[in-house]
Design a protein around this motif. Structure first.
Motif, PDB file in Angstrom:
ATOM      1  N   PRO A  77       0.692  -1.275  -0.074  1.00  0.00           N
ATOM      2  CA  PRO A  77      -0.148   0.076   0.060  1.00  0.00           C
ATOM      3  C   PRO A  77       0.906   1.221  -0.110  1.00  0.00           C
ATOM      4  N   ALA A  78       0.479   1.974  -0.715  1.00  0.00           N
ATOM      5  CA  ALA A  78       1.202   3.386  -0.963  1.00  0.00           C
ATOM      6  C   ALA A  78       1.629   4.019   0.481  1.00  0.00           C
ATOM      7  N   ASP A  79       0.582   4.203   1.361  1.00  0.00           N
ATOM      8  CA  ASP A  79       1.055   4.826   2.588  1.00  0.00           C
ATOM      9  C   ASP A  79       1.995   4.061   3.287  1.00  0.00           C
ATOM     10  N   VAL A  80       2.027   2.793   3.347  1.00  0.00           N
ATOM     11  CA  VAL A  80       2.927   1.882   4.065  1.00  0.00           C
ATOM     12  C   VAL A  80       4.400   2.223   3.292  1.00  0.00           C
ATOM     13  N   VAL A  81       4.304   2.240   2.216  1.00  0.00           N
ATOM     14  CA  VAL A  81       5.668   2.373   1.574  1.00  0.00           C
ATOM     15  C   VAL A  81       6.273   3.830   1.808  1.00  0.00           C
ATOM     16  N   LYS A  82       5.384   4.574   1.793  1.00  0.00           N
ATOM     17  CA  LYS A  82       5.814   6.102   1.901  1.00  0.00           C
ATOM     18  C   LYS A  82       6.194   6.182   3.383  1.00  0.00           C
ATOM     19  N   ALA A  83       5.494   5.546   4.336  1.00  0.00           N
ATOM     20  CA  ALA A  83       6.015   5.735   5.958  1.00  0.00           C
ATOM     21  C   ALA A  83       7.388   5.077   6.187  1.00  0.00           C
ATOM     22  N   THR A  84       7.403   3.977   5.405  1.00  0.00           N
ATOM     23  CA  THR A  84       8.717   3.178   5.729  1.00  0.00           C
ATOM     24  C   THR A  84       9.960   4.020   4.761  1.00  0.00           C
ATOM     25  N   GLN A  85       9.808   4.506   3.692  1.00  0.00           N
ATOM     26  CA  GLN A  85      10.723   5.429   3.115  1.00  0.00           C
ATOM     27  C   GLN A  85      10.957   6.863   4.154  1.00  0.00           C
ATOM     28  N   ALA A  86      10.176   7.259   4.661  1.00  0.00           N
ATOM     29  CA  ALA A  86      10.502   8.249   5.318  1.00  0.00           C
ATOM     30  C   ALA A  86      11.071   7.966   6.606  1.00  0.00           C
ATOM     31  N   PHE A  87      10.709   6.945   7.171  1.00  0.00           N
ATOM     32  CA  PHE A  87      11.492   6.308   8.479  1.00  0.00           C
ATOM     33  C   PHE A  87      12.930   6.027   8.029  1.00  0.00           C
ATOM     34  N   PHE A  88      13.155   5.353   6.935  1.00  0.00           N
ATOM     35  CA  PHE A  88      14.537   4.956   6.265  1.00  0.00           C
ATOM     36  C   PHE A  88      15.510   6.469   6.110  1.00  0.00           C
ATOM     37  N   ASN A  89      14.561   7.387   5.435  1.00  0.00           N
ATOM     38  CA  ASN A  89      15.205   8.635   5.353  1.00  0.00           C
ATOM     39  C   ASN A  89      15.781   9.298   6.664  1.00  0.00           C
ATOM     40  N   ARG A  90      14.971   9.132   7.834  1.00  0.00           N
ATOM     41  CA  ARG A  90      15.421   9.773   9.069  1.00  0.00           C
ATOM     42  C   ARG A  90      16.499   9.115   9.558  1.00  0.00           C
ATOM     43  N   ARG A  91      16.499   7.588   9.652  1.00  0.00           N
ATOM     44  CA  ARG A  91      17.567   6.911  10.017  1.00  0.00           C
ATOM     45  C   ARG A  91      19.042   7.200   9.195  1.00  0.00           C
ATOM     46  N   MET A  92      18.920   7.346   8.031  1.00  0.00           N
ATOM     47  CA  MET A  92      20.330   7.723   7.234  1.00  0.00           C
ATOM     48  C   MET A  92      20.620   9.032   7.576  1.00  0.00           C
ATOM     49  N   GLN A  93      19.858   9.914   8.029  1.00  0.00           N
ATOM     50  CA  GLN A  93      20.375  11.235   8.324  1.00  0.00           C
ATOM     51  C   GLN A  93      20.862  11.605   9.688  1.00  0.00           C
ATOM     52  N   ASP A  94      20.728  10.263  10.503  1.00  0.00           N
ATOM     53  CA  ASP A  94      21.012  10.494  11.944  1.00  0.00           C
ATOM     54  C   ASP A  94      22.496   9.596  12.071  1.00  0.00           C
ATOM     55  N   PRO A  95      23.474  10.682  12.295  1.00  0.00           N
ATOM     56  CA  PRO A  95      24.833  10.104  12.149  1.00  0.00           C
ATOM     57  C   PRO A  95      25.227   9.215  13.276  1.00  0.00           C
ATOM     58  N   ALA A  96      24.692   9.206  14.276  1.00  0.00           N
ATOM     59  CA  ALA A  96      24.647   8.358  15.187  1.00  0.00           C
ATOM     60  C   ALA A  96      24.405   6.894  14.895  1.00  0.00           C
ATOM     61  N   VAL A  97      23.346   6.722  14.391  1.00  0.00           N
ATOM     62  CA  VAL A  97      22.607   5.420  13.865  1.00  0.00           C
ATOM     63  C   VAL A  97      23.736   4.934  12.906  1.00  0.00           C
ATOM     64  N   ALA A  98      24.113   5.666  12.072  1.00  0.00           N
ATOM     65  CA  ALA A  98      24.861   5.243  10.881  1.00  0.00           C
ATOM     66  C   ALA A  98      26.291   4.744  11.413  1.00  0.00           C
ATOM     67  N   ALA A  99      26.663   5.527  12.397  1.00  0.00           N
ATOM     68  CA  ALA A  99      28.156   5.174  13.038  1.00  0.00           C
ATOM     69  C   ALA A  99      27.931   3.714  13.830  1.00  0.00           C
ATOM     70  N   SER A 100      26.780   3.651  14.585  1.00  0.00           N
ATOM     71  CA  SER A 100      26.828   2.482  15.389  1.00  0.00           C
ATOM     72  C   SER A 100      26.215   1.305  14.776  1.00  0.00           C
TER      73      SER A 100
END
Length: 112
Positions: A77-100
């Motif tokens: 469903p488009a809303d689920v894919v969009k929410a997953t993509q937004a979550f992914f984008n937030r995680r990729m922008q968080d340097p602490a998550v990327a480093a750990s």
């Protein structure tokens, strides 16, 4: 380097290989057939088969991801894919998550 069916199709589409060339590449990479056997069956010289193999590998290397990365395709469903993509984008922008790494990031998510 591993060449699967999806990757081979992507290379064939972008390089605009004809059907015969795609079949040769499929038999080399997916079927693991010997280049000499394929050359004989397609009435080509060995050099042409090796050139096809080299061209496919050259293109595949362009698509290689960095060590520890993987690729995913989402369908749903488009809303689920969009929410997953937004979550992914937030995680990729968080340097602490990327480093750990993903394990520590997942543990941090689970903690309220």
């Amino acid at each position: 380097m591993i060449v699967d069916e999806l990757l081979l199709e992507r290379v064939a589409r972008e390089r605009r290989f004809d059907e015969r060339t795609v079949e040769i590449a499929r038999r080399l990479f997916i079927g693991n057939e010997a280049p000499r056997k394929v050359a004989k069956e397609f009435a080509l010289i060995d050099k042409r088969i090796y050139a096809i193999r080299a061209e496919v590998l050259k293109q595949v290397e362009r698509y290689a991801l960095p060590e520890g990365w993987s690729e995913v395709t989402l369908r749903g469903p488009a809303d689920v894919v969009k929410a997953t993509q937004a979550f992914f984008n937030r995680r990729m922008q968080d340097p602490a998550v990327a480093a750990s790494g993903p394990v520590a990031g997942a543990a941090r998510q689970a903690t309220p």
